[in-house]
Design a protein around this motif. Structure first.
Motif, PDB file in Angstrom:
ATOM      1  N   GLU A  55       0.818  -1.211   0.000  1.00  0.00           N
ATOM      2  CA  GLU A  55       0.000   0.000   0.000  1.00  0.00           C
ATOM      3  C   GLU A  55       0.857   1.269   0.000  1.00  0.00           C
ATOM      4  O   GLU A  55       0.565   2.219  -0.711  1.00  0.00           O
ATOM      5  N   ASP A  56       1.884   1.305   0.825  1.00  0.00           N
ATOM      6  CA  ASP A  56       2.744   2.483   0.915  1.00  0.00           C
ATOM      7  C   ASP A  56       4.070   2.058   1.540  1.00  0.00           C
ATOM      8  O   ASP A  56       4.199   1.970   2.759  1.00  0.00           O
ATOM      9  N   ARG A  57       5.061   1.801   0.714  1.00  0.00           N
ATOM     10  CA  ARG A  57       6.320   1.206   1.167  1.00  0.00           C
ATOM     11  C   ARG A  57       7.171   2.214   1.936  1.00  0.00           C
ATOM     12  O   ARG A  57       7.316   3.379   1.533  1.00  0.00           O
ATOM     13  N   THR A  58       7.766   1.777   3.046  1.00  0.00           N
ATOM     14  CA  THR A  58       8.718   2.599   3.793  1.00  0.00           C
ATOM     15  C   THR A  58      10.022   2.678   3.021  1.00  0.00           C
ATOM     16  O   THR A  58      10.543   1.660   2.538  1.00  0.00           O
ATOM     17  N   ILE A  59      10.583   3.885   2.885  1.00  0.00           N
ATOM     18  CA  ILE A  59      11.792   4.060   2.085  1.00  0.00           C
ATOM     19  C   ILE A  59      12.956   4.661   2.864  1.00  0.00           C
ATOM     20  O   ILE A  59      14.095   4.655   2.388  1.00  0.00           O
ATOM     21  N   GLU A  60      12.704   5.167   4.074  1.00  0.00           N
ATOM     22  CA  GLU A  60      13.784   5.824   4.800  1.00  0.00           C
ATOM     23  C   GLU A  60      13.493   5.817   6.298  1.00  0.00           C
ATOM     24  O   GLU A  60      12.345   5.897   6.724  1.00  0.00           O
ATOM     25  N   LEU A  61      14.576   5.737   7.112  1.00  0.00           N
ATOM     26  CA  LEU A  61      14.473   5.771   8.564  1.00  0.00           C
ATOM     27  C   LEU A  61      15.398   6.838   9.127  1.00  0.00           C
ATOM     28  O   LEU A  61      16.429   7.170   8.543  1.00  0.00           O
ATOM     29  N   ALA A  62      15.036   7.374  10.281  1.00  0.00           N
ATOM     30  CA  ALA A  62      15.904   8.279  11.037  1.00  0.00           C
ATOM     31  C   ALA A  62      15.541   8.105  12.502  1.00  0.00           C
ATOM     32  O   ALA A  62      14.392   7.803  12.831  1.00  0.00           O
ATOM     33  N   SER A  63      16.513   8.303  13.401  1.00  0.00           N
ATOM     34  CA  SER A  63      16.209   8.058  14.809  1.00  0.00           C
ATOM     35  C   SER A  63      17.067   8.880  15.742  1.00  0.00           C
ATOM     36  O   SER A  63      18.183   9.295  15.403  1.00  0.00           O
ATOM     37  N   GLY A  64      16.521   9.141  16.924  1.00  0.00           N
ATOM     38  CA  GLY A  64      17.258   9.666  18.053  1.00  0.00           C
ATOM     39  C   GLY A  64      17.414   8.554  19.062  1.00  0.00           C
ATOM     40  O   GLY A  64      16.988   7.412  18.821  1.00  0.00           O
ATOM     41  N   PRO A  65      17.994   8.827  20.218  1.00  0.00           N
ATOM     42  CA  PRO A  65      18.199   7.771  21.216  1.00  0.00           C
ATOM     43  C   PRO A  65      16.911   7.099  21.676  1.00  0.00           C
ATOM     44  O   PRO A  65      16.933   5.931  22.056  1.00  0.00           O
ATOM     45  N   ARG A  66      15.765   7.817  21.646  1.00  0.00           N
ATOM     46  CA  ARG A  66      14.536   7.253  22.178  1.00  0.00           C
ATOM     47  C   ARG A  66      13.335   7.401  21.264  1.00  0.00           C
ATOM     48  O   ARG A  66      12.199   7.246  21.709  1.00  0.00           O
ATOM     49  N   HIS A  67      13.559   7.717  20.003  1.00  0.00           N
ATOM     50  CA  HIS A  67      12.433   7.785  19.075  1.00  0.00           C
ATOM     51  C   HIS A  67      12.923   7.498  17.660  1.00  0.00           C
ATOM     52  O   HIS A  67      14.112   7.625  17.355  1.00  0.00           O
ATOM     53  N   VAL A  68      11.988   7.086  16.810  1.00  0.00           N
ATOM     54  CA  VAL A  68      12.299   6.752  15.415  1.00  0.00           C
ATOM     55  C   VAL A  68      11.232   7.365  14.523  1.00  0.00           C
ATOM     56  O   VAL A  68      10.053   7.438  14.907  1.00  0.00           O
ATOM     57  N   ILE A  69      11.621   7.826  13.341  1.00  0.00           N
ATOM     58  CA  ILE A  69      10.655   8.271  12.344  1.00  0.00           C
ATOM     59  C   ILE A  69      10.939   7.538  11.035  1.00  0.00           C
ATOM     60  O   ILE A  69      12.065   7.120  10.765  1.00  0.00           O
ATOM     61  N   ALA A  70       9.894   7.361  10.240  1.00  0.00           N
ATOM     62  CA  ALA A  70       9.998   6.639   8.972  1.00  0.00           C
ATOM     63  C   ALA A  70       9.272   7.416   7.885  1.00  0.00           C
ATOM     64  O   ALA A  70       8.228   8.030   8.132  1.00  0.00           O
ATOM     65  N   LEU A  71       9.815   7.371   6.675  1.00  0.00           N
ATOM     66  CA  LEU A  71       9.236   8.043   5.514  1.00  0.00           C
ATOM     67  C   LEU A  71       8.767   6.998   4.515  1.00  0.00           C
ATOM     68  O   LEU A  71       9.480   6.034   4.221  1.00  0.00           O
ATOM     69  N   THR A  72       7.567   7.196   3.967  1.00  0.00           N
ATOM     70  CA  THR A  72       7.027   6.267   2.980  1.00  0.00           C
ATOM     71  C   THR A  72       7.093   6.863   1.572  1.00  0.00           C
ATOM     72  O   THR A  72       7.354   8.051   1.398  1.00  0.00           O
ATOM     73  N   GLU A  73       6.832   6.024   0.575  1.00  0.00           N
ATOM     74  CA  GLU A  73       6.891   6.464  -0.822  1.00  0.00           C
ATOM     75  C   GLU A  73       5.914   7.589  -1.118  1.00  0.00           C
ATOM     76  O   GLU A  73       6.175   8.437  -1.972  1.00  0.00           O
ATOM     77  N   SER A  74       4.797   7.621  -0.430  1.00  0.00           N
ATOM     78  CA  SER A  74       3.787   8.648  -0.675  1.00  0.00           C
ATOM     79  C   SER A  74       4.140   9.987  -0.034  1.00  0.00           C
ATOM     80  O   SER A  74       3.401  10.959  -0.183  1.00  0.00           O
ATOM     81  N   GLY A  75       5.263  10.029   0.708  1.00  0.00           N
ATOM     82  CA  GLY A  75       5.670  11.271   1.357  1.00  0.00           C
ATOM     83  C   GLY A  75       5.093  11.456   2.739  1.00  0.00           C
ATOM     84  O   GLY A  75       5.152  12.559   3.302  1.00  0.00           O
ATOM     85  N   LYS A  76       4.542  10.403   3.337  1.00  0.00           N
ATOM     86  CA  LYS A  76       3.995  10.470   4.697  1.00  0.00           C
ATOM     87  C   LYS A  76       5.078  10.079   5.704  1.00  0.00           C
ATOM     88  O   LYS A  76       5.968   9.288   5.415  1.00  0.00           O
ATOM     89  N   VAL A  77       4.966  10.628   6.914  1.00  0.00           N
ATOM     90  CA  VAL A  77       5.934  10.364   7.977  1.00  0.00           C
ATOM     91  C   VAL A  77       5.237   9.679   9.146  1.00  0.00           C
ATOM     92  O   VAL A  77       4.150  10.102   9.574  1.00  0.00           O
ATOM     93  N   TYR A  78       5.858   8.627   9.662  1.00  0.00           N
ATOM     94  CA  TYR A  78       5.383   7.915  10.838  1.00  0.00           C
ATOM     95  C   TYR A  78       6.431   8.037  11.938  1.00  0.00           C
ATOM     96  O   TYR A  78       7.626   8.173  11.656  1.00  0.00           O
ATOM     97  N   GLU A  79       5.981   7.992  13.204  1.00  0.00           N
ATOM     98  CA  GLU A  79       6.928   8.071  14.315  1.00  0.00           C
ATOM     99  C   GLU A  79       6.490   7.147  15.441  1.00  0.00           C
ATOM    100  O   GLU A  79       5.317   6.786  15.554  1.00  0.00           O
ATOM    101  N   TRP A  80       7.474   6.771  16.285  1.00  0.00           N
ATOM    102  CA  TRP A  80       7.165   5.972  17.464  1.00  0.00           C
ATOM    103  C   TRP A  80       8.275   6.177  18.491  1.00  0.00           C
ATOM    104  O   TRP A  80       9.364   6.636  18.184  1.00  0.00           O
TER     105      TRP A  80
END
Length: 464
Positions: free
Chosen positions: A335-360
């Motif tokens: 549906e929307d493939r993850t293409i990139e990751l970035a992280s700090g010591p206690r959190h992570v964000i992810a970028l998908t092909e559609s240009g949406k950002v997820y975090e946890w």
């Protein structure tokens, strides 16, 4: 898009529109009316009158001193320069002057006529690489980790070229807490700094002694390096074929091979023999990998939910995973493939092909959730705009801060309590703050960023 800096300023200085507001006796607030912002931007996009007060006596809200603008006319040649802001406790901003912090970006003009192609932040230090492959480092220098042969705790206050690499073009650099890795254009990998002593270090060398000068890592003579990810006390490497290796401190399962024993030299994480990786990231006590199938896996410590694996069992006292576990909440690859990751010591964000950002992570979300709202207090976005209205093309993270660049040069920051959010205050913002719009272009054209524990460095485009 035109840069806010139509000409190269003298070193160092803060954002000119911020100086204009301060000179007028105002308080810098991004929620000011668009008319005022547009007027300031319009005046700054034209050559300044050398006799004007702004050109000769800019009043700075920053704690450091600043030189006046000395070249009021643009030649029209595009260049890439460096901005830094945030904490300067260890001289990680490279201003050459000590100040506790800089609330607003300072231009670092220390590289002669060369353009920059990459900037990287360590926890409390910074490195930059020029187009010709020259490596500069500055800031925190314990164990000689900056590569200048200064084997003590003497910090470097401004960018200084690592002369050891004279004749060797550097293409990438990674700064750990007390150690550094650099990769040359010929794919040679070098490490130096803290070797571990009686404990296990992160240099991937035979010896655990500190290394004052760059030393080749022989492991990568037989394993072609694709990507390197460095945390404070461990390192993860992606090699050709999608295999992943890890070494350094092993506590909390951060090395991903199923136990917590530390490793001096690279050890393969067998899991990726069956699920080849295409990207990796590491920060704090945990690591992440994006696989060829489009799934994201994490391992290591999970005290802040930075693994993104959902609710933990009540009796999970250790809160860790010693082998890779899939992150929950991301869209399925079809549906929307993850293409990139970035992280700090206690959190992570992810970028998908559609240009949406997820975090946890960061104690907020136990699994991946889409970043949807836009800050409606400090940002310059419209009241009905959402972060999901913008297509994001690049993400960055570090410390407790996240950043993103939009496809139309929009620039976003959000996260923790440091003075990195360019609002002038020590507060946090749960939602992204929009600093540049498609209409006003009040901020420089940011090309690439990197974030340390509490400082930020960004490459921006300007006209010489």
């Amino acid at each position: 898009a035109a840069s806010l800096f139509p000409h190269k300023p003298a070193k160092p200085r803060t954002m000119p529109h911020v100086a204009t507001l301060a000179a007028a006796g105002g308080t810098f607030n991004l929620s000011m009316s668009r008319r005022l912002v547009r007027g300031i931007t319009s005046s700054l996009s034209r050559p300044l009158n050398p006799s004007s007060k702004l050109a000769t006596e800019p009043r700075q809200p920053s704690s450091s001193s600043s030189s006046p603008l000395r070249r009021p006319f643009s030649t029209g040649s595009k260049r890439i320069g460096l901005l830094t802001w945030g904490s300067n406790r260890y001289h990680q901003l490279g201003t050459g002057q000590w100040a506790a912090h800089e609330k607003y970006p300072v231009d670092i003009d220390a590289f002669g006529d060369e353009n920059l192609k990459l900037v990287k932040c360590g926890p409390y230090n910074t490195a930059a690489i020029t187009e010709s492959g020259a490596l500069y480092t500055w800031g925190y220098n314990q164990c000689g980790c900056l590569g200048h042969g200064i084997y003590n705790d003497e910090n470097i206050p401004e960018p200084k070229r690592v002369e050891w690499f004279e004749g060797k073009a550097v293409k990438d650099v990674h700064l750990g807490g007390h150690f550094t890795f650099a990769i040359t254009e010929t794919n040679e990998v070098y490490s130096w700094g803290y070797g571990g002593g009686l404990q296990v270090g992160c240099l991937a060398q035979e010896s655990s002694h500190e290394l004052e000068w760059p030393t080749k890592v022989e492991f990568f003579e037989e394993h072609k390096l694709e990507q390197l990810a460095i945390a404070d006390q461990h390192v993860v490497a992606l090699v050709e074929g999608g295999q992943v290796y890890a070494w350094g401190k092993g506590s909390h399962g951060r090395l991903g091979y199923g136990a917590s024993r530390s490793q001096r030299k690279p050890r393969k994480i067998d899991f990726f023999d069956f699920e080849p990786a295409i990207a990796i990231h590491a920060a704090g006590n945990s690591s992440n990998a994006l696989t060829k199938s489009g799934h994201v896996y994490s391992w290591g410590k999970n005290e802040s939910n930075q693994l993104g694996i959902g609710p933990r069992p009540t009796l999970d006292v250790q809160s860790m995973e010693a082998t890779p576990v899939v992150v929950k909440g991301l869209p399925i690859p079809e549906e929307d493939r993850t293409i990139e990751l970035a992280s700090g010591p206690r959190h992570v964000i992810a970028l998908t092909e559609s240009g949406k950002v997820y975090e946890w992570g960061a104690y907020r979300t136990m699994q991946a959730e889409i970043v949807e709202p836009l800050d409606d207090y400090y940002g310059v976005g419209e009241s009905d705009e959402k972060f999901t209205d913008f297509k994001i093309k690049k993400i960055f993270a570090g410390g407790s801060i996240s950043a993103a660049l939009g496809e139309n040069s929009e620039f976003f920051l959000w996260g923790g309590t440091s003075k990195c959010l360019l609002t002038g205050h020590s507060h946090w913002s749960r939602a992204p703050i929009l600093y540049e719009t498609r209409f006003d272009e009040q901020w420089p054209l940011i090309r690439q960023m990197s974030i340390g524990i509490d400082h930020v460095a960004a490459l921006y485009e300007f006209e010489d």
